[in-house]
Design an enzyme around this catalytic site. Structure first.
Site, PDB file in Angstrom:
ATOM      1  N   TRP A  81       1.698  64.338 -31.104  1.00 51.98           N
ATOM      2  CA  TRP A  81       1.793  63.826 -32.474  1.00 51.98           C
ATOM      3  C   TRP A  81       3.137  64.132 -33.088  1.00 51.98           C
ATOM      4  CZ3 TRP A  81      -1.082  60.016 -33.446  1.00 51.98           C
ATOM      5  CH2 TRP A  81      -2.329  59.904 -32.814  1.00 51.98           C
ATOM      6  N   ASP A 103       2.475  67.456 -41.026  1.00 52.96           N
ATOM      7  CA  ASP A 103       1.349  66.616 -40.658  1.00 52.96           C
ATOM      8  C   ASP A 103       0.184  67.576 -40.421  1.00 52.96           C
ATOM      9  OD1 ASP A 103      -0.609  65.083 -39.495  1.00 52.96           O
ATOM     10  OD2 ASP A 103       0.609  64.383 -37.815  1.00 52.96           O
ATOM     11  N   LYS A 127     -10.780  63.652 -39.626  1.00 48.93           N
ATOM     12  CA  LYS A 127     -11.093  64.888 -38.912  1.00 48.93           C
ATOM     13  C   LYS A 127     -11.976  65.804 -39.771  1.00 48.93           C
ATOM     14  CE  LYS A 127      -7.506  63.702 -36.167  1.00 48.93           C
ATOM     15  NZ  LYS A 127      -7.589  63.239 -34.783  1.00 48.93           N
TER      16      LYS A 127
END
Length: 361
Positions: free
Chosen positions: A100, A172, A196
């Protein structure tokens, strides 16, 4: 048979939240309309989004000089929005900790007005650890330093946030927002996809300090932080149902005792699984112990064949989505806030039975 969903996202949601949404699905507060049918300009929805922000501010202790934005496009859109808003004609610093982080770096590099620099990486050890960052690595003229606080694929996480001094820290936080007691004032910008720990896919939360709002209008209004802040996340129709669901999750989390309480619960769940992996003669963790994630736990055996057998037999017993990401293989258990402790214990019991039956293969 009980189903335990170990998906990395979209992930398991709290059962009380799903039941509440079910109860209100056809008629929200006597309106005769579903939340999905409410106008985003209606007083009912304005109350929903206002309460969602109020709850999130309380849960994360967000200071008054930070804006909370409810946006769309996932964290992936923020990979471009952050450098466009903060770093045009400036340097942007990144730490590469895995898949990511790499995507965020690639998006920033595609913006030719941004000087994107990777100042540290754990690629040398297959992203099994978090690089140590010291102030001498930081260019004082940089617009920001970007980190990914938790890598869902590699299973590593920042246990300690780097001190960046006057350089804004951008994070992030998609896969561990509301699971760790991070201090918001340590960051300039936090962004996170909801799927999530906050609700269903479709919502992205951005928390940004006032002084970091862009001074000049952006060519793309949907990516313009100042415009979105000025319009209170209502520049266009926001993801109304996802925001409503997030509000319910925030209420659920607050009723549990907030982040301090859920952190203890997550530590208990993760500790149970890590202990089982560490004492096993079949399963192993590819991650540095000091950098292990609470929410995403990869593990594997010494052969792809045995990995596949474990995944197949586990699924037959109701353990869903244990297959590791295609880029790394093996297995991965995602234990977000709503995942139950009973599911971790059941997985550990199954792992022990599997080891006895197939450990010699």
């Amino acid at each position: 048979m009980t189903i335990y969903n170990f998906s990395a996202g979209p992930a398991v949601l709290p059962e009380p939240v799903l039941k509440k949404a079910q109860e209100e699905l056809l008629d929200y507060q006597g309106s005769g309309m579903s939340v999905m049918e409410l106008s985003h300009r209606s007083s009912l929805f304005e109350e929903i989004i206002a309460n969602a922000e109020k709850l999130l501010r309380k849960l994360m202790n967000i200071p008054e000089n930070y804006h909370v934005l409810f946006l769309q496009g996932g964290a992936s859109l923020q990979f471009s929005a952050v450098p466009l808003n903060l770093a045009q004609n400036k340097k942007a610093l990144y730490i590469n900790t895995g898949s990511w982080a790499e995507k965020a770096i690639a998006a920033a590099k595609d913006i030719h007005t941004v000087d994107t620099q990777v100042i540290a990486s754990s690629e040398d050890k297959n992203f099994a650890y978090i690089p140590q960052i010291t102030k001498d690595l930081l260019d004082k003229d940089a617009a920001y330093l970007h980190i990914t606080t938790n890598e869902t694929i590699g299973g590593i996480s920042y246990q300690k946030i780097p001190d960046t001094g006057d350089i804004p820290l951008v994070a992030d936080m998609s896969s561990n927002i509301l699971t760790n007691e991070y201090k918001v004032s340590d960051f300039g910008v936090i962004y996170a996809g909801a799927q999530k720990n906050m609700g269903p896919a479709g919502l992205t939360v951005v928390i940004i300090r006032d002084d970091l709002l862009n001074e000049q209008p952006l060519f793309a209004p949907m990516l313009d932080y100042r415009l979105q802040a000025d319009k209170h996340s209502m520049y266009n129709t926001p993801p109304t149902f996802s925001i409503y669901m997030a509000k319910l999750v925030f209420e659920w989390l607050q009723d549990l005792g907030g982040i301090p309480q859920i952190l203890k619960y997550n530590q208990q769940k993760a500790g149970l699984l890590y202990d089982a992996i560490d004492r096993s003669a079949v399963f192993q963790s590819p991650v540095n112990k000091n950098d292990r994630s609470l929410t995403n736990i990869p593990f594997l055996t010494n052969s792809d064949t045995l990995n596949q057998k474990f995944i197949q037999l586990a699924q037959e017993q109701g353990f869903e989505n244990l297959k590791g990401h295609r880029s790394v293989g093996g297995m991965r258990a995602s234990l977000y806030n709503a995942f139950p402790l009973e599911g971790v214990q059941a997985l550990v019991d199954f792992m022990e039975k599997f080891e006895k039956a197939h450990g010699g293969e």
